[in-house]
Design a protein around this motif. Structure first.
Motif, PDB file in Angstrom:
ATOM      1  N   THR A 104       0.837  -1.203   0.000  1.00  0.00           N
ATOM      2  CA  THR A 104       0.000   0.000   0.000  1.00  0.00           C
ATOM      3  C   THR A 104       0.871   1.253   0.000  1.00  0.00           C
ATOM      4  O   THR A 104       2.091   1.176   0.141  1.00  0.00           O
ATOM      5  CB  THR A 104      -0.891   0.061   1.251  1.00  0.00           C
ATOM      6  OG1 THR A 104      -0.080   0.420   2.387  1.00  0.00           O
ATOM      7  CG2 THR A 104      -1.572  -1.269   1.516  1.00  0.00           C
ATOM      8  N   ASP A 105       0.204   2.390  -0.118  1.00  0.00           N
ATOM      9  CA  ASP A 105       0.930   3.642   0.088  1.00  0.00           C
ATOM     10  C   ASP A 105       1.087   3.865   1.596  1.00  0.00           C
ATOM     11  O   ASP A 105       0.766   2.991   2.391  1.00  0.00           O
ATOM     12  CB  ASP A 105       0.220   4.809  -0.613  1.00  0.00           C
ATOM     13  CG  ASP A 105      -1.166   5.066  -0.056  1.00  0.00           C
ATOM     14  OD1 ASP A 105      -1.488   4.568   1.043  1.00  0.00           O
ATOM     15  OD2 ASP A 105      -1.945   5.768  -0.718  1.00  0.00           O
ATOM     16  N   ARG A 106       1.554   5.058   1.988  1.00  0.00           N
ATOM     17  CA  ARG A 106       1.887   5.269   3.397  1.00  0.00           C
ATOM     18  C   ARG A 106       0.759   5.868   4.226  1.00  0.00           C
ATOM     19  O   ARG A 106       0.972   6.241   5.383  1.00  0.00           O
ATOM     20  CB  ARG A 106       3.075   6.219   3.491  1.00  0.00           C
ATOM     21  CG  ARG A 106       4.325   5.691   2.841  1.00  0.00           C
ATOM     22  CD  ARG A 106       5.431   6.665   3.102  1.00  0.00           C
ATOM     23  NE  ARG A 106       6.646   6.254   2.417  1.00  0.00           N
ATOM     24  CZ  ARG A 106       7.831   6.783   2.664  1.00  0.00           C
ATOM     25  NH1 ARG A 106       7.958   7.717   3.582  1.00  0.00           N
ATOM     26  NH2 ARG A 106       8.892   6.364   2.020  1.00  0.00           N
ATOM     27  N   ILE A 113      -4.208   0.516  -1.932  1.00  0.00           N
ATOM     28  CA  ILE A 113      -3.387  -0.579  -2.434  1.00  0.00           C
ATOM     29  C   ILE A 113      -2.618  -0.093  -3.659  1.00  0.00           C
ATOM     30  O   ILE A 113      -3.208   0.447  -4.598  1.00  0.00           O
ATOM     31  CB  ILE A 113      -4.261  -1.793  -2.795  1.00  0.00           C
ATOM     32  CG1 ILE A 113      -4.906  -2.368  -1.518  1.00  0.00           C
ATOM     33  CG2 ILE A 113      -3.435  -2.860  -3.505  1.00  0.00           C
ATOM     34  CD1 ILE A 113      -5.861  -3.512  -1.766  1.00  0.00           C
ATOM     35  N   VAL A 114      -1.307  -0.246  -3.641  1.00  0.00           N
ATOM     36  CA  VAL A 114      -0.472   0.170  -4.769  1.00  0.00           C
ATOM     37  C   VAL A 114      -0.300  -0.997  -5.737  1.00  0.00           C
ATOM     38  O   VAL A 114      -0.482  -0.867  -6.937  1.00  0.00           O
ATOM     39  CB  VAL A 114       0.902   0.665  -4.275  1.00  0.00           C
ATOM     40  CG1 VAL A 114       1.809   0.975  -5.454  1.00  0.00           C
ATOM     41  CG2 VAL A 114       0.738   1.877  -3.376  1.00  0.00           C
ATOM     42  N   VAL A 133      -6.311 -15.177   3.817  1.00  0.00           N
ATOM     43  CA  VAL A 133      -5.601 -13.890   3.846  1.00  0.00           C
ATOM     44  C   VAL A 133      -6.334 -12.909   4.762  1.00  0.00           C
ATOM     45  O   VAL A 133      -7.565 -12.815   4.728  1.00  0.00           O
ATOM     46  CB  VAL A 133      -5.477 -13.296   2.429  1.00  0.00           C
ATOM     47  CG1 VAL A 133      -4.776 -11.937   2.471  1.00  0.00           C
ATOM     48  CG2 VAL A 133      -4.734 -14.253   1.505  1.00  0.00           C
ATOM     49  N   ALA A 134      -5.568 -12.186   5.552  1.00  0.00           N
ATOM     50  CA  ALA A 134      -6.130 -11.149   6.406  1.00  0.00           C
ATOM     51  C   ALA A 134      -6.573  -9.978   5.545  1.00  0.00           C
ATOM     52  O   ALA A 134      -5.750  -9.362   4.859  1.00  0.00           O
ATOM     53  CB  ALA A 134      -5.092 -10.689   7.425  1.00  0.00           C
ATOM     54  N   GLY A 135      -7.862  -9.654   5.573  1.00  0.00           N
ATOM     55  CA  GLY A 135      -8.343  -8.488   4.851  1.00  0.00           C
ATOM     56  C   GLY A 135      -7.964  -7.214   5.579  1.00  0.00           C
ATOM     57  O   GLY A 135      -7.370  -7.249   6.661  1.00  0.00           O
ATOM     58  N   PHE A 136      -8.253  -6.074   4.953  1.00  0.00           N
ATOM     59  CA  PHE A 136      -8.178  -4.771   5.631  1.00  0.00           C
ATOM     60  C   PHE A 136      -6.763  -4.265   5.851  1.00  0.00           C
ATOM     61  O   PHE A 136      -6.576  -3.107   6.157  1.00  0.00           O
ATOM     62  CB  PHE A 136      -8.904  -4.887   6.987  1.00  0.00           C
ATOM     63  CG  PHE A 136      -9.004  -3.634   7.793  1.00  0.00           C
ATOM     64  CD1 PHE A 136      -9.801  -2.573   7.370  1.00  0.00           C
ATOM     65  CD2 PHE A 136      -8.341  -3.509   9.008  1.00  0.00           C
ATOM     66  CE1 PHE A 136      -9.914  -1.417   8.140  1.00  0.00           C
ATOM     67  CE2 PHE A 136      -8.444  -2.355   9.790  1.00  0.00           C
ATOM     68  CZ  PHE A 136      -9.243  -1.316   9.348  1.00  0.00           C
ATOM     69  N   GLN A 137      -5.761  -5.136   5.649  1.00  0.00           N
ATOM     70  CA  GLN A 137      -4.403  -4.723   6.006  1.00  0.00           C
ATOM     71  C   GLN A 137      -3.403  -4.949   4.884  1.00  0.00           C
ATOM     72  O   GLN A 137      -3.588  -5.784   4.019  1.00  0.00           O
ATOM     73  CB  GLN A 137      -3.934  -5.467   7.254  1.00  0.00           C
ATOM     74  CG  GLN A 137      -3.979  -6.985   7.134  1.00  0.00           C
ATOM     75  CD  GLN A 137      -3.477  -7.690   8.396  1.00  0.00           C
ATOM     76  OE1 GLN A 137      -2.484  -8.392   8.381  1.00  0.00           O
ATOM     77  NE2 GLN A 137      -4.185  -7.481   9.476  1.00  0.00           N
ATOM     78  N   GLY A 138      -2.329  -4.185   4.934  1.00  0.00           N
ATOM     79  CA  GLY A 138      -1.255  -4.344   3.970  1.00  0.00           C
ATOM     80  C   GLY A 138       0.049  -3.889   4.594  1.00  0.00           C
ATOM     81  O   GLY A 138       0.170  -3.793   5.812  1.00  0.00           O
ATOM     82  N   THR A 147      -3.511  -0.106   7.300  1.00  0.00           N
ATOM     83  CA  THR A 147      -4.867  -0.628   7.112  1.00  0.00           C
ATOM     84  C   THR A 147      -5.586   0.232   6.079  1.00  0.00           C
ATOM     85  O   THR A 147      -5.199   1.367   5.813  1.00  0.00           O
ATOM     86  CB  THR A 147      -5.681  -0.685   8.422  1.00  0.00           C
ATOM     87  OG1 THR A 147      -5.919   0.641   8.885  1.00  0.00           O
ATOM     88  CG2 THR A 147      -4.951  -1.481   9.487  1.00  0.00           C
ATOM     89  N   LEU A 148      -6.637  -0.375   5.498  1.00  0.00           N
ATOM     90  CA  LEU A 148      -7.242   0.204   4.302  1.00  0.00           C
ATOM     91  C   LEU A 148      -8.478   1.039   4.581  1.00  0.00           C
ATOM     92  O   LEU A 148      -9.110   1.524   3.651  1.00  0.00           O
ATOM     93  CB  LEU A 148      -7.610  -0.926   3.329  1.00  0.00           C
ATOM     94  CG  LEU A 148      -6.482  -1.906   2.967  1.00  0.00           C
ATOM     95  CD1 LEU A 148      -7.013  -3.009   2.068  1.00  0.00           C
ATOM     96  CD2 LEU A 148      -5.340  -1.181   2.277  1.00  0.00           C
ATOM     97  N   GLY A 149      -8.860   1.177   5.842  1.00  0.00           N
ATOM     98  CA  GLY A 149     -10.041   1.981   6.156  1.00  0.00           C
ATOM     99  C   GLY A 149     -11.337   1.210   5.959  1.00  0.00           C
ATOM    100  O   GLY A 149     -11.334   0.001   5.692  1.00  0.00           O
TER     101      GLY A 149
END
Lengths: 405, 405
Positions: A104-106, A113-114, A133-138, A147-149
């Motif tokens: 992901t970005d910062r 997600i990049v 796979v764990a969702g929501f995170q990178g 986390t992706l919000g």
């Protein structure tokens, strides 16, 4: 053999019994000879537990550490889901977002997600394993957990489906799919069998809360076909996909009601260039999303600006406008919260005329006053009084032939 | 400016109030101009919560998934500790074991640290940040999360101290340090100010539960000086370091009592080559750690083998010996659980003679019977009856001049 991504949300993995049910479902899919990637959220409730601990140690927790903290939620779920599959004799392995290659970005707590390097996931799939796979995170390029919000797990699932070139992505939820209207409001609402990305987006932005718009946008951009369906039964859900010609036969796909809007009227301002720009710049600087906008110019060069904002932002909106009022000629700000936005959505509108006329006539016949109107290629929205919103939805649902037999 | 590693165990971070106290302590250390690495365990209790969920979804959870699950414990603590430091105005950043570069072998649930790439940790230290690292966990060469087994967080701290070339490593616990004997048994026990690695190891293996032996072994091998001290006060603790000449002035450093041993007698076996080997091979195959061993040869080529094992392993030991008995000439297995092992430890024994004689005489004067005896260069252990173990510890403590004034 197909490759399928299945995503289960926080309610579906809310306790150990639910996790076992998820495992049973995944086992069935795998037993049909499919390669399966499972994306899971944190169990419902754990996020609040963690947040309350965070607030107990820190008044204003940093977003970077909040991501570190919240990411434990999905990590617990992936391990338990893998174990539940093992218990049912299914070979499975769990991956955090970072391990699954979700870069992901910062932007902590709302990262984008990049790219996804799915090679590790694919290696396990090829080895015959179900990959959890764990969702929501990178992970960002510096190796920090992000986390992706809101709705992040849906996004993880759709992005993974794209990365592993899945044949299908199933988003399991607690409803049977996308409906022509909210069944709690419109008793005759029906499940929609298939819907275009654009219709889904317009419905979501009009108050139908099935999925966050950005997951749908991502799916559209990358051509990921997905199905929204229930984790509690085996009914077919709603397939969301690119628009195909026969979709246009249905003029109105659905009706949405958004009761979370407020109307703000900025009255008695000078009708000169830049007035409106100053108003909306001030709102944008305060991070307020403005939806519908109407400007009326009266006599003597005095204008009114009317627009809608989320109800939770009304105080912030008033405050942000105060310093601007003088610049635009004095004026007055009034807030009306007892409103609702009613929208009809359908790609068929592109080729069918008269939808707006039918809508306005139906509401007029019931003496429901229309306050604001906005239209897009596939949507017409009107602001009406809150008290009559549900009734209006039922009327419109009937007018456009959406009622179930 | 010094570089200091501080390790806090599960009780010290057991709830949000304790975490705030830890943050206060770390803040003080940082405010003195030190670079600080903090290693924390999972909060006391969370491991049992997670284990019970694991058992609810799976009869026999895989070790790989168990590591994935248990690693969330420390991840929660590092985030909360970093937040608590932020709240006190201290710049801090949290790292999982993987992010801290703790590379292990593939032995899930009991991994060994292979190497530590501390560059990311050092970069943050140089940037003026306190670095909070999750103890107990690491990552293997395939990128999977591993855990280090019992006492793993101590090992993480000592290994990190070595990797970042720390000037000091502080192991915070709920006692003031290492004592000459268990203060609950020997009222006049005193805190030891400094102790050699070897003495610490012998005390640990003799029932003093302050630290797992392998952390001490790692510290010795890599020359990491560490201090065991209380997280509840600011008293000086016990410094554990390489042996220096003046340490030998104290003949006996401490007295340890281990009540967790059982004595097993295999009697009436043929005294022929290989009998003992078969017995201990069977026990080793059953993963039973045998401690003290004595063989008596009687008349007619009939021998007895006596040894001690952990009490929890007695049933397993009896079972594992059954198939061997016939091979070694019949024989009989008897278990005695009402025993204790009393040990005196001190590097001074290397140069002082007469320790054993003093020990035996002291016990004899009190009519305490000695059953088995083993000795090493710096330790003498005897097996005595359980009922008199505490009394024996007090007597021996006095004999060797360890009593507090």
């Amino acid at each position: 053999m197909s490759r399928i991504v299945q995503k289960f949300g926080g309610t579906s993995v809310g306790d150990v019994e639910r996790i076992k049910k998820v495992a049973e479902r995944v086992k069935l899919t795998a037993a049909q000879g499919n390669q399966v990637v499972v994306v899971v959220s944190a169990r419902a409730g754990i996020t609040n537990e963690l947040l309350s601990r965070a607030r107990a140690v820190c008044k204003d927790p940093s977003e970077r550490e909040m991501d570190m903290l919240l990411a434990v939620g999905e990590q617990e779920t992936i391990a338990l889901t893998a174990m539940a599959l093992h218990d049912q004799g299914v070979d499975a392995v769990s991956f955090t977002g970072a391990m699954a290659g979700i870069q992901t970005d910062r932007a902590h707590t709302k990262a984008r997600i990049v790219t996804i390097d799915a090679s590790a996931v694919e290696k396990q799939l090829e080895a015959g394993k179900v990959v959890i796979v764990a969702g929501f995170q990178g992970i960002n390029e510096e190796g920090h957990i992000t986390t992706l919000g809101r709705g992040g797990s849906d996004l993880s699932a759709i992005a993974l489906a794209s990365a592993v070139k899945a044949d299908k992505c199933e988003i399991f939820t607690d409803v049977d799919g996308v409906y022509t209207a909210d069944p709690r409001i419109v008793g005759k609402a029906q499940k929609i069998n298939e819907i275009s990305y654009d219709e889904m987006l317009e419905l979501a932005s009009s108050g139908s809360k099935v999925m966050q718009p950005r997951s749908v946008e991502f799916a559209e951009k990358h051509g990921v076909l997905f199905e929204v369906r229930s984790s509690f039964n085996f009914n077919r859900g709603t397939v969301v996909k690119a628009e195909v010609p026969h979709m246009e036969k249905v003029v109105v796909r659905g009706v949405a009601v958004d009761k979370d809007q407020a109307k703000i009227i900025v009255s008695n301002i000078l009708d000169k260039p830049g007035s409106a720009a100053k108003v909306f710049r001030a709102l944008a600087d305060a991070n307020i999303v403005v939806d519908m906008i109407v400007q009326n110019v009266g006599r003597n060069g005095i204008a009114n600006l009317t627009f809608t904002v989320p109800q939770g932002d009304t105080l912030k909106a008033q405050k942000s406008l105060e310093p601007v009022l003088d610049e635009i000629g004095g004026g007055h700000v009034a807030v009306h919260e007892a409103i609702a936005k009613l929208s009809v959505v359908g790609v068929g509108m592109k080729t069918h005329s008269g939808v707006a006329a039918d809508l306005f006539k139906g509401l007029a016949d019931a003496s429901i006053n229309i306050d604001l109107i906005t239209t897009s290629e596939i949507k017409i929205s009107v602001v009406i009084e809150l008290d009559r919103a549900d009734e209006a939805a039922r009327i419109v649902h009937t007018i456009f032939g959406l009622d179930a037999e």
